[in-house]
Motif scaffolding. Structure first.
Motif, PDB file in Angstrom:
ATOM      1  N   MET A 218       0.839  -1.195   0.000  1.00  0.00           N
ATOM      2  CA  MET A 218       0.000   0.000   0.000  1.00  0.00           C
ATOM      3  C   MET A 218       0.872   1.242   0.000  1.00  0.00           C
ATOM      4  O   MET A 218       1.880   1.324   0.661  1.00  0.00           O
ATOM      5  CB  MET A 218      -0.817  -0.022   1.273  1.00  0.00           C
ATOM      6  N   ASP A 219       0.414   2.231  -0.647  1.00  0.00           N
ATOM      7  CA  ASP A 219       1.142   3.493  -0.632  1.00  0.00           C
ATOM      8  C   ASP A 219       1.116   4.073   0.769  1.00  0.00           C
ATOM      9  O   ASP A 219       2.016   4.730   1.176  1.00  0.00           O
ATOM     10  CB  ASP A 219       0.500   4.472  -1.602  1.00  0.00           C
ATOM     11  N   ALA A 220       0.022   3.742   1.467  1.00  0.00           N
ATOM     12  CA  ALA A 220      -0.140   4.280   2.816  1.00  0.00           C
ATOM     13  C   ALA A 220      -0.074   5.788   2.776  1.00  0.00           C
ATOM     14  O   ALA A 220       0.207   6.438   3.755  1.00  0.00           O
ATOM     15  CB  ALA A 220       0.949   3.717   3.724  1.00  0.00           C
ATOM     16  N   SER A 221      -0.305   6.352   1.604  1.00  0.00           N
ATOM     17  CA  SER A 221      -0.305   7.804   1.492  1.00  0.00           C
ATOM     18  C   SER A 221      -1.515   8.360   2.237  1.00  0.00           C
ATOM     19  O   SER A 221      -2.484   7.658   2.460  1.00  0.00           O
ATOM     20  CB  SER A 221      -0.399   8.209   0.029  1.00  0.00           C
ATOM     21  N   PHE A 222      -1.404   9.597   2.579  1.00  0.00           N
ATOM     22  CA  PHE A 222      -2.508  10.238   3.281  1.00  0.00           C
ATOM     23  C   PHE A 222      -3.766  10.138   2.426  1.00  0.00           C
ATOM     24  O   PHE A 222      -4.854   9.881   2.915  1.00  0.00           O
ATOM     25  CB  PHE A 222      -2.156  11.699   3.529  1.00  0.00           C
ATOM     26  N   TYR A 223      -3.604  10.300   1.144  1.00  0.00           N
ATOM     27  CA  TYR A 223      -4.748  10.237   0.227  1.00  0.00           C
ATOM     28  C   TYR A 223      -5.480   8.915   0.364  1.00  0.00           C
ATOM     29  O   TYR A 223      -6.684   8.869   0.524  1.00  0.00           O
ATOM     30  CB  TYR A 223      -4.290  10.415  -1.219  1.00  0.00           C
ATOM     31  N   GLU A 224      -4.746   7.831   0.252  1.00  0.00           N
ATOM     32  CA  GLU A 224      -5.385   6.516   0.283  1.00  0.00           C
ATOM     33  C   GLU A 224      -6.121   6.295   1.589  1.00  0.00           C
ATOM     34  O   GLU A 224      -7.189   5.709   1.630  1.00  0.00           O
ATOM     35  CB  GLU A 224      -4.329   5.431   0.078  1.00  0.00           C
ATOM     36  N   GLN A 225      -5.540   6.762   2.655  1.00  0.00           N
ATOM     37  CA  GLN A 225      -6.204   6.603   3.951  1.00  0.00           C
ATOM     38  C   GLN A 225      -7.504   7.380   3.949  1.00  0.00           C
ATOM     39  O   GLN A 225      -8.523   6.920   4.449  1.00  0.00           O
ATOM     40  CB  GLN A 225      -5.278   7.114   5.049  1.00  0.00           C
ATOM     41  N   VAL A 226      -7.470   8.550   3.377  1.00  0.00           N
ATOM     42  CA  VAL A 226      -8.688   9.356   3.290  1.00  0.00           C
ATOM     43  C   VAL A 226      -9.713   8.634   2.420  1.00  0.00           C
ATOM     44  O   VAL A 226     -10.880   8.517   2.785  1.00  0.00           O
ATOM     45  CB  VAL A 226      -8.382  10.735   2.686  1.00  0.00           C
ATOM     46  N   PHE A 227      -9.255   8.133   1.290  1.00  0.00           N
ATOM     47  CA  PHE A 227     -10.165   7.427   0.382  1.00  0.00           C
ATOM     48  C   PHE A 227     -10.840   6.268   1.108  1.00  0.00           C
ATOM     49  O   PHE A 227     -12.025   6.035   0.957  1.00  0.00           O
ATOM     50  CB  PHE A 227      -9.404   6.894  -0.831  1.00  0.00           C
ATOM     51  N   GLU A 228     -10.078   5.535   1.870  1.00  0.00           N
ATOM     52  CA  GLU A 228     -10.650   4.393   2.583  1.00  0.00           C
ATOM     53  C   GLU A 228     -11.764   4.825   3.515  1.00  0.00           C
ATOM     54  O   GLU A 228     -12.836   4.228   3.536  1.00  0.00           O
ATOM     55  CB  GLU A 228      -9.549   3.681   3.380  1.00  0.00           C
ATOM     56  N   ILE A 229     -11.508   5.850   4.270  1.00  0.00           N
ATOM     57  CA  ILE A 229     -12.535   6.331   5.204  1.00  0.00           C
ATOM     58  C   ILE A 229     -13.764   6.793   4.442  1.00  0.00           C
ATOM     59  O   ILE A 229     -14.891   6.440   4.785  1.00  0.00           O
ATOM     60  CB  ILE A 229     -11.971   7.494   6.040  1.00  0.00           C
ATOM     61  N   VAL A 230     -13.546   7.549   3.387  1.00  0.00           N
ATOM     62  CA  VAL A 230     -14.670   8.081   2.612  1.00  0.00           C
ATOM     63  C   VAL A 230     -15.486   6.949   2.002  1.00  0.00           C
ATOM     64  O   VAL A 230     -16.704   6.989   1.980  1.00  0.00           O
ATOM     65  CB  VAL A 230     -14.156   9.011   1.500  1.00  0.00           C
ATOM     66  N   ARG A 231     -14.782   5.927   1.547  1.00  0.00           N
ATOM     67  CA  ARG A 231     -15.482   4.782   0.948  1.00  0.00           C
ATOM     68  C   ARG A 231     -16.306   4.035   1.991  1.00  0.00           C
ATOM     69  O   ARG A 231     -17.256   3.337   1.657  1.00  0.00           O
ATOM     70  CB  ARG A 231     -14.465   3.832   0.314  1.00  0.00           C
ATOM     71  N   LEU A 232     -15.964   4.209   3.240  1.00  0.00           N
ATOM     72  CA  LEU A 232     -16.683   3.514   4.307  1.00  0.00           C
ATOM     73  C   LEU A 232     -17.917   4.288   4.758  1.00  0.00           C
ATOM     74  O   LEU A 232     -18.713   3.803   5.553  1.00  0.00           O
ATOM     75  CB  LEU A 232     -15.739   3.327   5.500  1.00  0.00           C
ATOM     76  N   ILE A 233     -18.082   5.477   4.241  1.00  0.00           N
ATOM     77  CA  ILE A 233     -19.251   6.264   4.635  1.00  0.00           C
ATOM     78  C   ILE A 233     -20.519   5.578   4.121  1.00  0.00           C
ATOM     79  O   ILE A 233     -20.650   5.331   2.930  1.00  0.00           O
ATOM     80  CB  ILE A 233     -19.168   7.687   4.046  1.00  0.00           C
ATOM     81  N   PRO A 234     -21.431   5.254   5.025  1.00  0.00           N
ATOM     82  CA  PRO A 234     -22.671   4.567   4.657  1.00  0.00           C
ATOM     83  C   PRO A 234     -23.534   5.457   3.768  1.00  0.00           C
ATOM     84  O   PRO A 234     -23.459   6.683   3.849  1.00  0.00           O
ATOM     85  CB  PRO A 234     -23.361   4.324   6.004  1.00  0.00           C
ATOM     86  N   LYS A 235     -24.315   4.826   2.930  1.00  0.00           N
ATOM     87  CA  LYS A 235     -25.206   5.587   2.046  1.00  0.00           C
ATOM     88  C   LYS A 235     -26.243   6.348   2.873  1.00  0.00           C
ATOM     89  O   LYS A 235     -26.720   5.860   3.884  1.00  0.00           O
ATOM     90  CB  LYS A 235     -25.904   4.617   1.106  1.00  0.00           C
ATOM     91  N   GLY A 236     -26.550   7.520   2.441  1.00  0.00           N
ATOM     92  CA  GLY A 236     -27.525   8.334   3.151  1.00  0.00           C
ATOM     93  C   GLY A 236     -26.903   9.074   4.328  1.00  0.00           C
ATOM     94  O   GLY A 236     -27.581   9.732   5.102  1.00  0.00           O
ATOM     95  N   ARG A 237     -25.589   8.953   4.467  1.00  0.00           N
ATOM     96  CA  ARG A 237     -24.890   9.664   5.554  1.00  0.00           C
ATOM     97  C   ARG A 237     -23.809  10.529   4.944  1.00  0.00           C
ATOM     98  O   ARG A 237     -23.390  10.303   3.807  1.00  0.00           O
ATOM     99  CB  ARG A 237     -24.265   8.664   6.521  1.00  0.00           C
ATOM    100  N   VAL A 238     -23.357  11.488   5.705  1.00  0.00           N
ATOM    101  CA  VAL A 238     -22.292  12.365   5.223  1.00  0.00           C
ATOM    102  C   VAL A 238     -21.235  12.517   6.317  1.00  0.00           C
ATOM    103  O   VAL A 238     -21.488  12.215   7.476  1.00  0.00           O
ATOM    104  CB  VAL A 238     -22.844  13.746   4.853  1.00  0.00           C
TER     105      VAL A 238
END
Length: 108
Positions: free
Chosen positions: A1-21
DNA sequence: ACTATGACGCTAT
DNA sequence: GATAGCGCCATAG
């Protein structure tokens, strides 16, 4: 993994449940970089080229305002996507943001 | 190593 | 409520 800050952010964002922000600050804090909320938004710029897709439209600022809507094409896409998922948006701002705000630290 | 930048956050006016 | 200024920190050049 790049373990870049970006990827970590992407992971969290991808975990956001639908209908939530979620908010930039909350995500930054979840990554352990509480003060680097700007980095989260900066990472979102890369979200457009990131794969798998990143629901960046679910990420708003601490006020629930669709600050980054202008980075979409068209800029109205962000609001439409949110409404499509059941998130009510009014005047470029998430309605009941406090109620639907997703806290990675709590949910995870 | 240094400077500039940025989809933010908060406080002050 | 709107505007302005400062801080905060990772990435790019």
């Amino acid at each position: 993994m790049d373990a870049s800050f970006y990827e970590q952010v992407f992971e969290i964002v991808r975990l956001i449940p639908k209908g939530r922000v979620s908010s930039y600050g909350a995500i930054a804090k979840a990554l352990g970089a509480g003060g680097s909320a700007r980095m989260v938004g900066y990472a979102m710029s890369n979200a457009g080229i990131a794969h798998p897709k990143v629901p960046a439209h679910r990420v708003v600022n601490s006020s629930g305002l669709l600050t980054g809507k202008f980075h979409f094409s068209p800029p109205t896409l962000m609001q439409q996507m949110l409404e499509q998922e059941g998130v009510k948006v009014e005047n470029d701002k998430v309605k009941d943001f406090k109620k639907i705000c997703w806290n990675p630290l709590e949910e995870l």
